[in-house]
Design an enzyme around this catalytic site. Structure first.
Site, PDB file in Angstrom:
ATOM      1  N   SER A  47       4.335  28.940  67.648  1.00 43.14           N
ATOM      2  CA  SER A  47       4.205  30.317  68.141  1.00 43.14           C
ATOM      3  C   SER A  47       3.723  31.277  67.056  1.00 43.14           C
ATOM      4  CB  SER A  47       5.542  30.832  68.672  1.00 43.14           C
ATOM      5  OG  SER A  47       6.087  29.946  69.595  1.00 43.14           O
ATOM      6  N   GLY A 219       4.788  29.332  72.839  1.00 41.25           N
ATOM      7  CA  GLY A 219       3.445  29.125  72.299  1.00 41.25           C
ATOM      8  C   GLY A 219       2.885  30.403  71.707  1.00 41.25           C
ATOM      9  N   CYS A 247      10.036  31.810  76.415  1.00 49.17           N
ATOM     10  CA  CYS A 247       9.159  32.677  75.609  1.00 49.17           C
ATOM     11  C   CYS A 247       7.751  32.787  76.199  1.00 49.17           C
ATOM     12  CB  CYS A 247       9.161  32.252  74.155  1.00 49.17           C
ATOM     13  SG  CYS A 247       8.863  33.674  73.085  1.00 49.17           S
ATOM     14  N   LEU A 248       6.733  32.126  75.646  1.00 45.25           N
ATOM     15  CA  LEU A 248       5.411  32.171  76.289  1.00 45.25           C
ATOM     16  C   LEU A 248       5.555  31.674  77.726  1.00 45.25           C
ATOM     17  CD1 LEU A 248       2.215  32.561  75.580  1.00 45.25           C
ATOM     18  CD2 LEU A 248       2.204  30.101  75.826  1.00 45.25           C
ATOM     19  N   GLN A 251       6.534  34.408  79.937  1.00 48.85           N
ATOM     20  CA  GLN A 251       5.400  35.314  80.197  1.00 48.85           C
ATOM     21  C   GLN A 251       4.435  34.689  81.207  1.00 48.85           C
ATOM     22  OE1 GLN A 251       4.070  35.618  76.148  1.00 48.85           O
ATOM     23  NE2 GLN A 251       5.834  36.828  75.511  1.00 48.85           N
ATOM     24  N   ASN A 289      11.226  35.321  68.795  1.00 53.36           N
ATOM     25  CA  ASN A 289       9.974  35.334  68.049  1.00 53.36           C
ATOM     26  C   ASN A 289       8.845  35.597  69.029  1.00 53.36           C
ATOM     27  OD1 ASN A 289       7.550  34.522  66.847  1.00 53.36           O
ATOM     28  ND2 ASN A 289       8.016  32.374  67.250  1.00 53.36           N
ATOM     29  N   GLY A 291       5.721  38.694  70.504  1.00 51.30           N
ATOM     30  CA  GLY A 291       5.032  39.967  70.358  1.00 51.30           C
ATOM     31  C   GLY A 291       4.612  40.556  71.697  1.00 51.30           C
ATOM     32  N   HIS A 331      15.000  32.308  72.715  1.00 54.90           N
ATOM     33  CA  HIS A 331      14.965  30.862  72.503  1.00 54.90           C
ATOM     34  C   HIS A 331      16.344  30.212  72.623  1.00 54.90           C
ATOM     35  CE1 HIS A 331      10.747  30.532  71.341  1.00 54.90           C
ATOM     36  NE2 HIS A 331      10.911  31.774  70.932  1.00 54.90           N
ATOM     37  N   GLU A 333      16.927  27.187  72.669  1.00 54.34           N
ATOM     38  CA  GLU A 333      16.944  26.000  71.807  1.00 54.34           C
ATOM     39  C   GLU A 333      17.193  26.392  70.345  1.00 54.34           C
ATOM     40  OE1 GLU A 333      14.346  27.575  72.657  1.00 54.34           O
ATOM     41  OE2 GLU A 333      12.795  27.472  71.141  1.00 54.34           O
TER      42      GLU A 333
HETATM   43  N1  LIG Z   1       7.576  32.227  70.799  1.00 55.47           N
HETATM   44  C1  LIG Z   1       6.686  32.414  71.767  1.00 55.47           C
HETATM   45  O1  LIG Z   1       6.527  31.620  72.683  1.00 55.47           O
HETATM   46  C2  LIG Z   1       5.813  33.645  71.648  1.00 55.47           C
HETATM   47  C3  LIG Z   1       5.090  33.981  72.913  1.00 55.47           C
HETATM   48  C4  LIG Z   1       3.892  34.903  72.699  1.00 55.47           C
HETATM   49  N2  LIG Z   1       2.912  34.280  71.888  1.00 55.47           N
HETATM   50  C5  LIG Z   1       4.359  36.211  72.098  1.00 55.47           C
HETATM   51  O2  LIG Z   1       4.155  36.458  70.934  1.00 55.47           O
HETATM   52  O3  LIG Z   1       4.960  37.001  72.775  1.00 55.47           O
END
Ligand SMILES: NC(=O)CC[C@H](N)C(=O)O
Length: 359
Positions: A47, A219, A247-248, A251, A289, A291, A331, A333
């Site tokens: 990521s 990701g 996370c990704l 989204q 983590n 953005g 996360h 995990e």
């Molecule tokens: N850790 C991730 O999956 C980050 C998701 C996406 N790239 C973001 O920055 O928001």
């Protein structure tokens, strides 16, 4: 003897520091993490691809870097098989390291992957700047200059996703993991449970596979770059098989559901992000983590926000009102960070069991 290098930001800021890791130049998006530990995990988390990472914890490198060990053909220690950050910025780099499982220094490890580090930087001043202005493009410059580059304009997921399909484990639940840059601890979390895992590339048409539950990984970069994944996911959302995204993955679930995502000013990167479970007063401390975030306002009526970030009120996960689809922006995990929400893997597999029993 150290060599002088510069950190240059798009707003014109120039900071001189000392080189560690590779003596080379690199550009990326400058982001900060306030996690106090976990650089072996963070640096190998896909990521972070394209990002120059500023660590606010003042002393970095003192516990070295562990040696590699394998678990079911994946790393037992790291979150992928290489360093993904574009560069590392720290205040004090500890050239001496000491830890029971350290195999090398952080500087030597960065050198192996040709990643530059800069130390002697006032990371407190730098972080305040990134908080005020938002994440900025920047570069670490050694001998030769490089142009600034916005990694969010690239399809980073295509760069970190595997080329082919891989199978792991033996268990009663067949889970497809769409790998947009998965952290290996997500794989470990599944393999510690009753799961057979089919790991597929980000653009693989998993709708043709026979599976019991679908998982969408974390990701790098802008989720809107993953058009192929979103299209496949839209088909999966027509069915009733359980889906879990992290996370990704959260989204992508939001986008496939018809909602929108937006870029946060400077993101959430730490091990102590408080999130509240919707409809309760229950708060969890989570590892984060990211953005980007799902814009809760844009979610269709059949979806709800599942968790809310208690610092800034942004969406930390979504949930379908009637079908077994849910996701977290944080996360569960961990790796690194608190493991308090790992039970969500059990919740997902419970939903998979219930789906199969009902069928
Ligand atoms: N850790 C991730 O999956 C980050 C998701 C996406 N790239 C973001 O920055 O928001």
């Amino acid at each position: 003897m150290t060599q002088t290098v510069k950190l240059i930001l798009e707003d014109g800021t120039e900071i001189e520091g000392q080189s560690f890791g590779a003596f080379t130049s690199a550009a990326g998006e400058v982001v900060f993490s306030t996690a106090m530990t976990g650089y072996p995990e963070n640096l190998t988390d896909p990521s972070f691809a394209g990002q120059i990472l500023v660590l606010t914890y003042p002393m970095v490198g003192n516990y070295g870097v562990p040696g590699e060990e394998l678990y079911e053909s994946i790393s037992k220690i790291f979150e992928s098989d290489k360093i993904h950050i574009a560069g590392l910025v720290v205040n004090y780099y500890s050239e001496e390291h000491s830890h029971w499982n350290a195999a090398k220094s952080l500087g030597d490890w960065l050198k192996e992957y040709n990643i530059p580090g800069i130390f002697g930087v006032d990371t407190r001043m730098l972080t305040k700047k990134l908080r005020e202005k938002g994440a900025l493009l920047g570069k670490i410059v050694a001998e030769t200059d490089v142009p600034l580059h916005d990694p969010n304009l690239d399809n980073l997921v295509a760069q970190v996703s595997p080329a082919g399909v891989q199978h792991y484990g033996h268990g009663q639940h067949k889970i497809v993991l769409v790998d947009c840059g998965t952290k290996t601890n997500i794989i470990r979390c599944f393999l510690e449970r009753d799961v057979e895992l089919i790991r597929v590339p980000w653009d693989y048409d998993f709708t043709t596979l026979n599976y019991d539950g679908l998982f969408l990984s974390n990701g790098p970069g802008d989720p809107k770059m993953c058009e192929a994944t979103i299209q496949h996911l839209q088909k999966a959302l027509q069915q009733d098989k359980p889906i879990f995204g992290i996370c990704l993955g959260s989204q992508l679930m939001g986008l496939a559901a018809g909602g929108d995502t937006f870029k946060l000013k400077y993101g959430h990167r730490s091990h102590n992000q408080p999130v509240k479970l919707t409809g309760t007063q229950r708060c969890y401390i989570t590892s984060q983590n990211h953005g980007f975030a799902v814009d809760t306002e844009t979610l269709p009526a059949e979806w709800d926000m599942l968790f809310e970030n208690l610092n800034d009120g942004t969406c930390e996960g979504i949930k379908h009102k009637t079908k077994p689809f849910f996701s977290t922006q944080f996360h569960p995990e961990a790796a690194g960070g608190p493991q308090d929400t790992e039970f969500l893997f059990d919740d997902f597999l419970k939903a998979v069991g219930e789906y199969k029993a009902a069928k």
